[in-house]
Enzyme design. Sequence first.
Site, PDB file in Angstrom:
ATOM      1  N   ASP A 144       0.845  -1.190   0.000  1.00 47.67           N
ATOM      2  CA  ASP A 144       0.000   0.000   0.000  1.00 47.67           C
ATOM      3  C   ASP A 144       0.882   1.242   0.000  1.00 47.67           C
ATOM      4  O   ASP A 144       1.775   1.368   0.830  1.00 47.67           O
ATOM      5  CB  ASP A 144      -0.863  -0.007   1.281  1.00 47.67           C
ATOM      6  N   ASP A 164     -12.464  -1.018   4.264  1.00 47.38           N
ATOM      7  CA  ASP A 164     -13.252   0.198   4.509  1.00 47.38           C
ATOM      8  C   ASP A 164     -14.751  -0.059   4.376  1.00 47.38           C
ATOM      9  O   ASP A 164     -15.556   0.847   4.603  1.00 47.38           O
ATOM     10  CB  ASP A 164     -12.885   1.298   3.501  1.00 47.38           C
TER      11      ASP A 164
HETATM   12  C1  GLC Z   1      -8.037   5.019   2.130  1.00 42.22           C
HETATM   13  C2  GLC Z   1      -7.910   3.779   2.971  1.00 42.22           C
HETATM   14  C3  GLC Z   1      -8.562   4.025   4.294  1.00 42.22           C
HETATM   15  C4  GLC Z   1      -7.863   5.180   4.962  1.00 42.22           C
HETATM   16  C5  GLC Z   1      -7.809   6.405   4.057  1.00 42.22           C
HETATM   17  C6  GLC Z   1      -6.824   7.392   4.555  1.00 42.22           C
HETATM   18  O1  GLC Z   1      -9.356   5.321   1.850  1.00 42.22           O
HETATM   19  O2  GLC Z   1      -8.451   2.681   2.293  1.00 42.22           O
HETATM   20  O3  GLC Z   1      -8.550   2.898   5.122  1.00 42.22           O
HETATM   21  O4  GLC Z   1      -8.521   5.495   6.144  1.00 42.22           O
HETATM   22  O5  GLC Z   1      -7.402   6.088   2.750  1.00 42.22           O
HETATM   23  O6  GLC Z   1      -5.517   6.917   4.354  1.00 42.22           O
END
Ligand code: GLC
Length: 559
Positions: free
Chosen positions: A98, A330
């Site tokens: 990520d 999410d």
């Molecule tokens: C993305 C991620 C989420 C996180 C957000 C801020 O939407 O999937 O989990 O809270 O970014 O980094």
Amino acid sequence: MKENEWKNAVVYQIYPKSFNDTNGDGIGDLPGIIDKLDYLKDLGIDIIWLSPFFPSPMADNGYDISDYQGIEPSFGTMEDMDRLLEEADRRDIRIVIDLVLNHTSDEHDWFKESSASLDNPKRDWYIWRSGDENGEPPNNWRSNFGGSAWEWDERTNQYYLHVFDKKQPDLNWENKEMRQAVYQMIHWWMEKAVAGFRVDAITYIKKNKEFPSFEADGSDGMVTIDKGSLNQPGIKKHLQELKEKGFRHDEVFTVAEAPGVPADEIEDYIGEHGFFTMLFEFDHVDLDLTASAKWYEMKEWTVHDFKKPLFDSQRRLQEGWSALYIENHDQPRSLSRFIQEGFRHTHSAKMLAAVYFLMKGTPYIYQGQEIGMTNVEYPDISSYNDAVSRHQYDYALANGCSEEEALAFIWKRSRDNTRTPMQWDASHQGGFTEGSPWLETNSNYPEVNVETVKAAPDSLYTFYQKLIAFRKHAKAAPIIEKGAFQALLEEDDHIVAYKRTYEDQEITLYANFTAERVPVSFDEESRQAIVSNNDGLGPESAWMEPYDFVIFSNVDYEW
Ligand code: GLC
Ligand code: CA
């Protein structure tokens, strides 16, 4: 990764904190992932997407990174990471990590420097503004995690911008040195042999340079920050540079989390000359949210809200490629989200799997989806960890909901629904940890766990295995990869159906996406049903039972 490799791949998403704990501290870890590689190999997946494992104060469970080139100590060490890469490679599994490039943690060295003084060389790496004439925030943008998007910092008497949590200050993409540092970090990970990147919240990196206030969309007088920060004009220049100077090679696999990309601009993002390999789109999962994304205003949805965006996206793709998913860290669990209470069983879970797996794109499976894990319902808000849930709860209360009502929305929407510990067996805490988990395990673990599910006849797990094998089989793969997409029964209020055609071969899926028994007429006289979750279904059938599905094809395939 070569194109034919990711096109035939299935990705499995791991949320490290909740996957497998090996030292009893209640927190999943990298050795825990290594221990389960054989499990993942057996399932048949090719790529693991690892949610963030970098050092982090955990305000957003790792999406607040304090060092891009380290490992969060509670998850393990860099040696563990090297071993994970090696062990995965030995099993022919690729690792995708990520990349969180919109913001860092406020505890990242970059931010510590930036916030130290007005003339610090890194001052401009983040977005700083003075207050308005009354000392109030520079504008009325509401952060995605609630409250003003501006946080006062008394060290230099200015506000900094944060699209997400106040512990996640936004990087200033207008600053060239900052961008350079980000690209170097990307190269460093590429040298470590990661196969690609999931690129977090990337459509937020460009801001409206005027930072104007907009008309309020809530009782707090604020407006969603999307107005001034999501997919703003000029973003493409940054994305093009990220591709050329960051990823550099065409063979780097990138999947972008890209809310807000207008349909007619998708071509710029993906496809041969696009910025990324593929995109996550949102409409089919955000089908219960209104534009302001307040959970207490959640709306009823219909089958059309689910199928239309998916079908539109499939049609639009033409030469492009999609990231197919129904769950992630999410989103709520798909069984709880899409299936009516009383029907949340293997039967309907198989339908959900079949519905998205045969579209054009690379399917993603979120940990636990393959065994039918469901939402969690903690009796009290204090059991929730997710920052968004806590904010949405307060927001609901402030807008007149009772505590019970507010909690009911959290049960439906909380991001903790998919963050509960992975359920491996019926032992203590579902076999996730020998200690006590950082987030309460779902109480259904004695029934819903890997060991129990795998042992059941015709299990969901086996079904995923077979779906994966089908997609990859020489007879089906060309149709899935190259086949034209045609929506069927588009106006139907219950059934999701589509056909994939390549040369003279085709695969057709029909799924009853409702809890009602519905009449149907299949246009498939000469075809055979190669698999369904109701043995009675065939080309001549006139009805589908709740959540039935059937796949027809003229390829000769033994399921
Ligand atoms: C993305 C991620 C989420 C996180 C957000 C801020 O939407 O999937 O989990 O809270 O970014 O980094
Ligand atoms: Ca641990």
